[in-house]
Scaffold this active site. Structure first.
Site, PDB file in Angstrom:
ATOM      1  N   ASP A 137      14.364  -7.063  -1.437  1.00 44.59           N
ATOM      2  CA  ASP A 137      14.306  -5.730  -0.841  1.00 44.59           C
ATOM      3  C   ASP A 137      14.072  -5.742   0.669  1.00 44.59           C
ATOM      4  O   ASP A 137      14.137  -4.698   1.315  1.00 44.59           O
ATOM      5  CB  ASP A 137      13.218  -4.889  -1.520  1.00 44.59           C
ATOM      6  N   ASP A 145      45.814  23.435  23.709  1.00 43.95           N
ATOM      7  CA  ASP A 145      47.039  23.848  23.044  1.00 43.95           C
ATOM      8  C   ASP A 145      46.746  24.128  21.566  1.00 43.95           C
ATOM      9  O   ASP A 145      46.116  23.323  20.880  1.00 43.95           O
ATOM     10  CB  ASP A 145      48.023  22.664  23.162  1.00 43.95           C
ATOM     11  N   GLY A 204      46.637  11.438  17.051  1.00 42.62           N
ATOM     12  CA  GLY A 204      47.759  11.569  16.115  1.00 42.62           C
ATOM     13  C   GLY A 204      49.042  11.742  16.886  1.00 42.62           C
ATOM     14  O   GLY A 204      50.053  11.115  16.603  1.00 42.62           O
ATOM     15  N   LEU A 205      48.994  12.576  17.942  1.00 38.64           N
ATOM     16  CA  LEU A 205      50.192  12.818  18.739  1.00 38.64           C
ATOM     17  C   LEU A 205      50.608  11.522  19.430  1.00 38.64           C
ATOM     18  O   LEU A 205      51.774  11.166  19.463  1.00 38.64           O
ATOM     19  CB  LEU A 205      49.935  13.903  19.796  1.00 38.64           C
TER      20      LEU A 205
END
Ligand code: SF4
Length: 518
Positions: free
Chosen positions: A36, A284, A419-420
């Site tokens: 532990d 945008d 992503g773009l």
């Protein structure tokens, strides 16, 4: 019991460690088997603390089980007191040690150490880490807090400025270090003094003075609500309900704190910097408006994230959930306000199934959801513990307050923009400058400007013979940034030609985009 590979929260003794590690002058003696001790790594490796947690483990082994394990615990307590000279001691058992029922509370009492010893009974098989942290804070405050020297009305008239405590920041908390700095700044700007911050950096002596403040600020209800409620019942100290995550909630928080202190919030709000709100309006709409977002985390961060997503950034919340069972009702209420059903679970496979089913455009979650989103190819930002080593940045990066709202804006919007970029990389894949063998702009062999294929004005090639664009598709093409528009046109026309499509519609444009973005 269910075996799992991933877990959102550790056992409750890890919560107790988060309190002990955040404080000064406290030592935690943990009856626990050898294995532990892994929990130390959470603090030194993931949070990158420069010291081990103040924990002594009894580290009993299988061969000790037939013998005197209670004696081992008492020896560990005695030695820890002699070696670390703490001002107060916590004592408890880990999940495995709980099964051998050695009664840490009774054994501690029998030792009669000359410091406060707070026994912790944390039911490992019913409760989890955050509950363990909350219970530990409550137990230690309950054991140490002294009644205030002055009753609240007298105190108010004697002091020129109000005083509040900040409750909740712990070790291994998601951005707790920076939230604390941000909230402190807000409160000081209001003209209010900070009394005690707990458990962060507090000593046992500090905890004894908690009741002297006029009110408490609860930063993380999962950790501090139980303690704040007890302080209110016991010493008539009110506490805050608003968690200042997001620009709107921060304004509400400033109003609430000002009201508790009986002062005007205008001063703190006048100087408020809110780049996030302006940025959100200026971005945008392709990136934000109606983006379908799935949110999962601890209750506080998940509820706050959904609120910011829907009300401040214009996203559409399509899923909301939490692993914080103790706060399930709050999460359900929030989910209902977005017209979705809350997902309350500790099973990451259920979360993964829900994300796959909903197919959101952005996932806001823990490091678990980051893995899930990555596998499913969905952009993701981390908003809550459990978090990865990279979520403990060296730089200032709060979630709370106005600066926190700015950080959140950056963190959430960039994955969508990435992503773009990936889509652009797909479109340019065959261009010389995106070819791996081409000279890099970072490399040691600069391309002479005269030879550069991109030198000079960008000329759009003539359309392929036979390709005609509908007005709608042409309009959409013009939304693509000018510097890649020519490439997008060429790719779409080639795509159309290869499929004998004479008229390029909006659909053809999207299909081509998907094809080249793969
Ligand atoms: S997820 Fe990252 S930080 Fe966490 S244990 Fe694995 S490697 Fe370490």
């Amino acid at each position: 019991m269910q075996l799992t590979v991933w877990t959102y929260e550790g056992p409750p003794h890890v919560g107790a460690m988060r309190i002990a590690t955040a404080m000064r002058g406290v030592h935690y003696v943990l009856h626990a088997p050898q294995g532990d001790t892994y929990a130390d790594l959470l603090f030194t490796m993931i949070e990158r603390r420069d010291r081990r947690p103040p924990v002594t483990y009894t580290t009993f082994q299988a061969r000790d089980l037939g013998g005197d394990t209670a004696g081992l615990l008492q020896t560990a307590m005695r030695e820890a007191y002699a070696r670390f000279a703490p001002q107060a001691m916590l004592v408890g058992a880990s999940c495995t040690a709980e099964l051998i029922q050695d009664d840490p509370a009774g054994l501690a009492q029998a030792l009669d150490l000359p410091i406060p010893v707070v026994p912790l009974e944390l039911p490992s098989y019913q409760r989890k880490e955050n509950w363990g942290a909350s219970e530990t804070l409550y137990r230690i405050v309950r054991a140490l807090a002294h009644p205030p020297r002055e009753s609240p009305p007298n105190r108010r008239t004697k002091r020129a400025r109000s005083v509040c405590n900040l409750l909740g920041p712990t070790a291994l908390g998601f951005r707790h270090r920076d939230d604390l700095a941000e909230v402190t700044r807000l409160i000081v700007e209001l003209g209010i003094d900070i009394g005690i911050v707990a458990p962060w950096d507090a000593t046992p002596a500090d905890l004894s003075r908690l009741p002297e403040a006029d009110f408490n600020v609860v930063l993380y209800p999962e950790i501090a609500l139980t303690t704040a409620q007890w302080l209110q019942r016991q010493f008539n100290q009110p506490y805050t309900r608003t968690v200042p995550i997001g620009a709107v909630a921060t304004r509400q928080f400033v109003d609430e704190v000002a009201q508790l202190a009986g002062i005007d919030p205008a001063r703190a709000l006048a100087g408020a910097e809110q780049r996030s709100s302006w940025y959100a309006r200026s971005v945008d709409s392709t990136y934000l408006t109606d983006k379908r977002v799935f949110v999962f985390g601890d209750a506080t961060h998940a509820i706050a994230a959904a609120r910011i997503a829907a009300n401040e950034l214009g996203f559409k919340v399509v899923g909301l959930g939490s692993y914080s069972r103790e706060f399930a009702r709050d999460v359900r209420e929030a989910a209902a306000s977005y017209g979705v059903e809350a997902l309350i679970t500790e099973d990451y496979l259920e979360v993964e199934a829900r994300v796959s089913e909903l197919q959101p455009e952005l996932v806001l979650g823990t490091q678990m959801e980051r893995h899930i989103a990555k596998r499913l190819g969905i952009p993701c930002a981390v908003i809550s513990a459990p978090s990865h080593v990279q979520d403990f940045p060296a730089r200032y990066s709060p979630q709370m307050g106005f600066e926190g709202a700015n950080v959140i804006f950056d963190t959430w919007v960039h994955p969508l923009m990435m992503g773009l970029e990936e889509h652009l990389l797909g479109m340019f894949r065959e261009d010389a400058e995106f070819n791996d063998t081409a000279p890099s702009h970072l490399g040691s062999q600069p391309t002479p400007i005269a030879d550069s294929p991109t030198h000079g004005p960008i000329a759009l090639p003539p359309a392929f013979a036979g390709s005609t664009w509908t007005a709608e598709a042409e309009q959409e093409l013009h939304k693509i940034p000018f510097f890649v528009r020519g490439k997008a046109r060429r790719n779409t026309e080639r795509f159309a030609q290869e499929r004998n499509v004479g008229l390029i519609t909006l659909e053809t444009l999207y299909d081509a985009k998907a094809h080249f973005g793969r």
